[in-house]
Write a protein that holds these residues in place. Structure first.
Motif, PDB file in Angstrom:
ATOM      1  N   TYR A  36       2.454  10.799  -0.392  1.00 18.37           N
ATOM      2  CA  TYR A  36       1.494   9.824   0.128  1.00 18.37           C
ATOM      3  C   TYR A  36       0.166   9.867  -0.627  1.00 18.37           C
ATOM      4  O   TYR A  36      -0.246  10.898  -1.165  1.00 18.37           O
ATOM      5  CB  TYR A  36       1.252  10.071   1.617  1.00 18.37           C
ATOM      6  CG  TYR A  36       2.450   9.694   2.467  1.00 18.37           C
ATOM      7  CD1 TYR A  36       2.546   8.437   3.050  1.00 18.37           C
ATOM      8  CD2 TYR A  36       3.499  10.604   2.657  1.00 18.37           C
ATOM      9  CE1 TYR A  36       3.654   8.087   3.809  1.00 18.37           C
ATOM     10  CE2 TYR A  36       4.609  10.258   3.411  1.00 18.37           C
ATOM     11  CZ  TYR A  36       4.687   8.997   3.979  1.00 18.37           C
ATOM     12  OH  TYR A  36       5.786   8.650   4.719  1.00 18.37           O
ATOM     13  N   LYS A  37      -0.501   8.721  -0.612  1.00 14.54           N
ATOM     14  CA  LYS A  37      -1.797   8.597  -1.271  1.00 14.54           C
ATOM     15  C   LYS A  37      -2.762   7.818  -0.382  1.00 14.54           C
ATOM     16  O   LYS A  37      -2.454   6.730   0.089  1.00 14.54           O
ATOM     17  CB  LYS A  37      -1.649   7.861  -2.605  1.00 14.54           C
ATOM     18  CG  LYS A  37      -2.973   7.605  -3.334  1.00 14.54           C
ATOM     19  CD  LYS A  37      -2.756   6.733  -4.562  1.00 14.54           C
ATOM     20  CE  LYS A  37      -4.062   6.428  -5.269  1.00 14.54           C
ATOM     21  NZ  LYS A  37      -3.856   5.496  -6.410  1.00 14.54           N
ATOM     22  N   LEU A  38      -3.930   8.405  -0.173  1.00 15.71           N
ATOM     23  CA  LEU A  38      -5.038   7.744   0.489  1.00 15.71           C
ATOM     24  C   LEU A  38      -5.975   7.252  -0.614  1.00 15.71           C
ATOM     25  O   LEU A  38      -6.289   8.013  -1.533  1.00 15.71           O
ATOM     26  CB  LEU A  38      -5.758   8.743   1.395  1.00 15.71           C
ATOM     27  CG  LEU A  38      -6.950   8.257   2.211  1.00 15.71           C
ATOM     28  CD1 LEU A  38      -6.472   7.391   3.372  1.00 15.71           C
ATOM     29  CD2 LEU A  38      -7.740   9.457   2.735  1.00 15.71           C
ATOM     30  N   VAL A  39      -6.428   6.006  -0.550  1.00 21.18           N
ATOM     31  CA  VAL A  39      -7.216   5.483  -1.670  1.00 21.18           C
ATOM     32  C   VAL A  39      -8.249   4.474  -1.201  1.00 21.18           C
ATOM     33  O   VAL A  39      -8.041   3.733  -0.242  1.00 21.18           O
ATOM     34  CB  VAL A  39      -6.289   4.848  -2.739  1.00 21.18           C
ATOM     35  CG1 VAL A  39      -5.505   3.669  -2.163  1.00 21.18           C
ATOM     36  CG2 VAL A  39      -7.055   4.439  -3.979  1.00 21.18           C
ATOM     37  N   TRP A  43     -10.485   2.072   2.997  1.00 21.50           N
ATOM     38  CA  TRP A  43      -9.479   3.107   2.772  1.00 21.50           C
ATOM     39  C   TRP A  43      -8.097   2.573   3.151  1.00 21.50           C
ATOM     40  O   TRP A  43      -7.939   1.915   4.186  1.00 21.50           O
ATOM     41  CB  TRP A  43      -9.778   4.343   3.609  1.00 21.50           C
ATOM     42  CG  TRP A  43     -10.936   5.161   3.091  1.00 21.50           C
ATOM     43  CD1 TRP A  43     -12.226   5.118   3.529  1.00 21.50           C
ATOM     44  CD2 TRP A  43     -10.889   6.127   2.047  1.00 21.50           C
ATOM     45  NE1 TRP A  43     -12.997   6.000   2.826  1.00 21.50           N
ATOM     46  CE2 TRP A  43     -12.206   6.640   1.908  1.00 21.50           C
ATOM     47  CE3 TRP A  43      -9.889   6.624   1.218  1.00 21.50           C
ATOM     48  CZ2 TRP A  43     -12.533   7.627   0.974  1.00 21.50           C
ATOM     49  CZ3 TRP A  43     -10.207   7.602   0.294  1.00 21.50           C
ATOM     50  CH2 TRP A  43     -11.512   8.093   0.169  1.00 21.50           C
ATOM     51  N   ARG A  44      -7.096   2.888   2.317  1.00 20.08           N
ATOM     52  CA  ARG A  44      -5.715   2.473   2.578  1.00 20.08           C
ATOM     53  C   ARG A  44      -4.776   3.654   2.343  1.00 20.08           C
ATOM     54  O   ARG A  44      -5.130   4.613   1.647  1.00 20.08           O
ATOM     55  CB  ARG A  44      -5.335   1.296   1.680  1.00 20.08           C
ATOM     56  CG  ARG A  44      -6.071   0.007   2.055  1.00 20.08           C
ATOM     57  CD  ARG A  44      -5.748  -1.134   1.088  1.00 20.08           C
ATOM     58  NE  ARG A  44      -6.266  -2.412   1.570  1.00 20.08           N
ATOM     59  CZ  ARG A  44      -7.517  -2.829   1.391  1.00 20.08           C
ATOM     60  NH1 ARG A  44      -8.366  -2.057   0.716  1.00 20.08           N
ATOM     61  NH2 ARG A  44      -7.907  -4.005   1.854  1.00 20.08           N
ATOM     62  N   LEU A  45      -3.582   3.562   2.888  1.00 22.94           N
ATOM     63  CA  LEU A  45      -2.587   4.623   2.791  1.00 22.94           C
ATOM     64  C   LEU A  45      -1.282   4.044   2.249  1.00 22.94           C
ATOM     65  O   LEU A  45      -0.818   3.001   2.728  1.00 22.94           O
ATOM     66  CB  LEU A  45      -2.345   5.240   4.168  1.00 22.94           C
ATOM     67  CG  LEU A  45      -1.290   6.344   4.268  1.00 22.94           C
ATOM     68  CD1 LEU A  45      -1.728   7.595   3.508  1.00 22.94           C
ATOM     69  CD2 LEU A  45      -1.008   6.685   5.740  1.00 22.94           C
ATOM     70  N   TYR A  46      -0.695   4.731   1.262  1.00 23.21           N
ATOM     71  CA  TYR A  46       0.552   4.253   0.658  1.00 23.21           C
ATOM     72  C   TYR A  46       1.564   5.384   0.518  1.00 23.21           C
ATOM     73  O   TYR A  46       1.188   6.553   0.320  1.00 23.21           O
ATOM     74  CB  TYR A  46       0.291   3.664  -0.734  1.00 23.21           C
ATOM     75  CG  TYR A  46      -0.626   2.467  -0.724  1.00 23.21           C
ATOM     76  CD1 TYR A  46      -0.191   1.222  -0.281  1.00 23.21           C
ATOM     77  CD2 TYR A  46      -1.956   2.583  -1.149  1.00 23.21           C
ATOM     78  CE1 TYR A  46      -1.032   0.119  -0.271  1.00 23.21           C
ATOM     79  CE2 TYR A  46      -2.810   1.489  -1.135  1.00 23.21           C
ATOM     80  CZ  TYR A  46      -2.341   0.268  -0.703  1.00 23.21           C
ATOM     81  OH  TYR A  46      -3.181  -0.826  -0.685  1.00 23.21           O
ATOM     82  N   THR A  50       1.658  -1.746  -2.458  1.00 18.11           N
ATOM     83  CA  THR A  50       1.713  -3.089  -1.882  1.00 18.11           C
ATOM     84  C   THR A  50       1.652  -3.103  -0.359  1.00 18.11           C
ATOM     85  O   THR A  50       1.320  -4.123   0.229  1.00 18.11           O
ATOM     86  CB  THR A  50       3.006  -3.805  -2.318  1.00 18.11           C
ATOM     87  OG1 THR A  50       4.144  -3.131  -1.742  1.00 18.11           O
ATOM     88  CG2 THR A  50       3.155  -3.829  -3.832  1.00 18.11           C
ATOM     89  N   LYS A  51       1.989  -1.988   0.301  1.00 14.03           N
ATOM     90  CA  LYS A  51       2.073  -1.963   1.759  1.00 14.03           C
ATOM     91  C   LYS A  51       1.183  -0.860   2.329  1.00 14.03           C
ATOM     92  O   LYS A  51       1.472   0.331   2.205  1.00 14.03           O
ATOM     93  CB  LYS A  51       3.521  -1.739   2.210  1.00 14.03           C
ATOM     94  CG  LYS A  51       3.714  -1.824   3.716  1.00 14.03           C
ATOM     95  CD  LYS A  51       5.179  -1.629   4.100  1.00 14.03           C
ATOM     96  CE  LYS A  51       5.359  -1.715   5.619  1.00 14.03           C
ATOM     97  NZ  LYS A  51       6.781  -1.501   6.011  1.00 14.03           N
ATOM     98  N   ASP A  52       0.091  -1.268   2.946  1.00  8.04           N
ATOM     99  CA  ASP A  52      -0.862  -0.334   3.548  1.00  8.04           C
ATOM    100  C   ASP A  52      -0.297   0.213   4.855  1.00  8.04           C
ATOM    101  O   ASP A  52       0.040  -0.539   5.770  1.00  8.04           O
ATOM    102  CB  ASP A  52      -2.183  -1.064   3.803  1.00  8.04           C
ATOM    103  CG  ASP A  52      -3.233  -0.192   4.450  1.00  8.04           C
ATOM    104  OD1 ASP A  52      -3.060   1.039   4.485  1.00  8.04           O
ATOM    105  OD2 ASP A  52      -4.236  -0.765   4.922  1.00  8.04           O
ATOM    106  N   LEU A  53      -0.190   1.552   4.939  1.00  7.80           N
ATOM    107  CA  LEU A  53       0.391   2.207   6.108  1.00  7.80           C
ATOM    108  C   LEU A  53      -0.663   2.783   7.052  1.00  7.80           C
ATOM    109  O   LEU A  53      -0.321   3.475   8.006  1.00  7.80           O
ATOM    110  CB  LEU A  53       1.325   3.339   5.659  1.00  7.80           C
ATOM    111  CG  LEU A  53       2.473   2.954   4.714  1.00  7.80           C
ATOM    112  CD1 LEU A  53       3.247   4.198   4.302  1.00  7.80           C
ATOM    113  CD2 LEU A  53       3.388   1.940   5.388  1.00  7.80           C
TER     114      LEU A  53
END
Length: 603
Positions: free
Chosen positions: A489-492, A503-506, A515-518
């Motif tokens: 996983y990556k937080l960015v 902030w988004r999570l992938y 492409t899909k923010d979790l």
């Protein structure tokens, strides 16, 4: 990082699932040479073995003889990556919290924001030199230009280096507007380039000369080979540009799609992985005929520049084969960041200035006297199938090709693709372990230094599944663009102009294109990783960016400040010269007047 010779390494690898074969019997007795091949601004799919359509046969040969890392991360711009590669220490701790060209004034002089590699770290050259290696560096340095920070002061026995971010590829000329001179030095002294200079050819020839000069010593060598290709300005020999004269007519979107398919077929990314169209990518169909012609030509030049560099890599390899050194040489190929999206012509002011300095005609793009850049359109193809590019913390800015090869040693799985998370700080401890070189352990020549934070990739090279980082958090920040990796996983977060500051999570394993923010569907993971990032930022002294900051605007401001200084110096010289002349006239008049008085008896 503990000392581990190649025999012990082989024994350890026998326990790995890949059941790697032991090295040749004499490998432990004769330590390997190390060649680092550092490309400048090559995107994730800018190598044939990663999906590129242009020719890179020599780099591809290294890829298929060794291991490709498809989940390898660097910084979003050059010198922070270079400092981490040199030291194995994260960028805020090695002094490159930001670069001189992109740092806001409010951060200058703050801890970790030296804008040069500080003296609290030990370089790979110092470490290997202390272990009996000959150490050489050629090409771009960009880690400091004073006498205590040039390569020969940081452990390199011989070095021919450029202190700036870039320069002309055909002559001793700076990037006009950014620098006054092209700061090339050899062993710390200003040096003059030959008349037949071409950057990739010169960087390799100098390295060959250095290797040959000390070959009789019998010592192994560390050769850090740092290309200017493919940094702005995009320039290549005419024959290399002509090779691609029939290509790129369909534009960047078609190329991005074609590269994504090739990368999937090569096993570099999952088949069918989703991909975004970046908002900054122009619509090819809406470009004028003149704009398309110039765009096609600059991409042909970009391809030619990459192929010219690859040819020089092949020449170095051929020389090592001819001198019997190839089999016992470890090769590491990587790029310092993702593809360069900057459009130097985005403003009328820039365009007018550059038009006065260069021949910007379409026919001259890529040639001597030109100034070309691929811009965000072709950069989106270079990053394919990822999102974002240089400067951003998106995968297209941070994820680049990594190839590790040791032709005469079987501890590296030939032809394999490793999808485990790897980081540029891991290169130093990996090479040190393979070469049997001891870590400094946080102390060097009687003083405390920053400990190596990277981890050896040797288990991954032997075929171990997963990442040496496991589920441990790995933080990153540059110019306000930030990320936190943990497992798959990556937080960015990306600031403008490539992001909105959110902030988004992938899940990078299934969605490397981000492409899909979790963040909304996995709130617990999101909050835990936010806590991890805050801990990283605190431990590394990360500063918040001033309101309205963007790296693009900061670079422009830096360039125009440099021009202002030059104009002020010229004006000062003119004014100073005028004052000197006036003072001379007054002095002469007074002298003449005194003489006349004396002649007349003082009357």
């Amino acid at each position: 990082m503990k000392r581990l010779g190649t025999s012990a390494l082989a024994a350890a690898l026998l326990l790995a699932p890949a059941q790697a074969a032991p090295p040749p019997p004499n490998a432990a007795a004769k330590r390997p040479n190390v060649v680092i091949l550092l490309a400048d601004d090559w995107g994730f799919s800018d190598v044939g073995a990663f999906g590129a359509e242009f020719a890179t046969p020599n780099i591809d040969a290294l890829a298929y003889a060794g291991m490709r890392f498809s989940n390898f991360h660097v910084a979003g711009s050059c010198s922070p990556t270079r400092a981490m590669l040199q030291t194995g220490v994260m960028n805020h701790r090695n002094g490159l919290g930001n670069m001189p060209e992109t740092i806001p004034d409010a951060h200058r002089g703050k801890p970790g924001y030296d804008t040069v590699m500080n003296h609290r770290v030990v370089t790979i050259a110092e470490l290997f030199g202390a272990a009996g290696y000959r150490t050489y560096l050629t090409g771009k340095w960009h880690l400091g230009s004073d006498a205590t920070r040039l390569p020969e002061a940081r452990g390199y026995d011989r070095a021919f280096s450029l202190a700036d971010a870039g320069a002309d590829n055909f002559e001793q000329r700076p990037i006009e507007g950014m620098y006054d001179t092209a700061a090339w030095t050899e062993n710390g002294r200003p040096s003059t380039l030959p008349k037949d200079f071409y950057s990739s050819t010169f960087v390799v020839q100098k390295m060959i000369d250095y290797i040959d000069a000390d070959r009789a010593s019998g010592k192994p060598f560390l050769a850090s080979t740092n290309f200017l290709a493919n940094h702005i300005p995009i320039q290549a020999p005419d024959s290399d540009i002509a090779r691609y004269s029939a290509m790129y007519q369909d534009g960047w979107t078609r190329l991005r799609e074609a590269r994504a398919k090739r990368a999937a077929a090569l096993g570099i990314v999952p088949a069918g992985a989703p991909m975004v169209t970046m908002a900054t990518t122009p619509d090819w169909a809406k470009q004028s005929e003149e704009e398309r012609a110039a765009a096609v030509r600059v991409m042909q030049a970009y391809a030619g520049m990459a192929t010219a560099m690859d040819r020089e890599v092949g020449r170095l390899i051929a020389h090592l084969k001819a001198t019997g050194q190839y089999e016992n040489t470890i090769f590491v190929f990587l790029s310092d960041n993702g593809a360069e999206p900057t459009d130097p012509f985005h403003s009328l002011r820039n365009r007018l200035f550059l038009d006065m300095q260069y021949d910007l005609s379409t026919a001259n793009i890529g040639r001597r006297g030109s100034f070309g850049a691929i811009g965000p359109g072709w950069a989106s193809a270079g990053a394919s199938p990822l999102s974002g590019y240089k400067f951003s913390a998106a995968e297209g800015g941070l994820r680049v090709p990594l190839i590790v090869t040791w032709p005469g040693n079987k501890t590296i799985r030939a032809g394999a693709v490793n999808g485990g998370l790897a980081h540029v700080t891991d290169i130093l401890p990996t090479l040190a372990e393979l070469a049997g070189v001891a870590d400094h352990g946080g102390s060097w020549k009687g003083k405390a230094v920053e400990p190596v934070t990277g981890r050896s990739l040797v288990p991954m090279l032997g075929g171990t599944a997963g990442s040496v980082h496991g589920d441990d958090p790995l933080g990153y920040e540059l110019s306000g663009n930030s990320a936190l990796f943990r497992g798959d996983y990556k937080l960015v977060r990306n600031l403008a102009p490539t992001g909105d500051g959110k902030w988004r999570l992938y899940d990078l394993k299934s969605d490397p294109g981000e492409t899909k923010d979790l963040s909304g569907t996995e709130p617990a993971r999101f909050e835990a990783m936010m806590a991890d990032y805050r801990a990283y930022a605190k431990d590394n002294g990360v500063l918040d960016m001033p309101a309205g900051y963007t790296a693009d605007e900061q670079i422009n401001q830096y360039a125009w400040e440099q021009q202002g200084k030059k104009r002020a110096i010229k004006a000062g010289l003119w004014l100073g010269g005028g004052i000197a002349v006036l003072a001379g006239l007054i002095w002469g008049w007074r002298r003449r007047r005194r003489a006349l008085r004396a002649a007349s008896g003082g009357v």
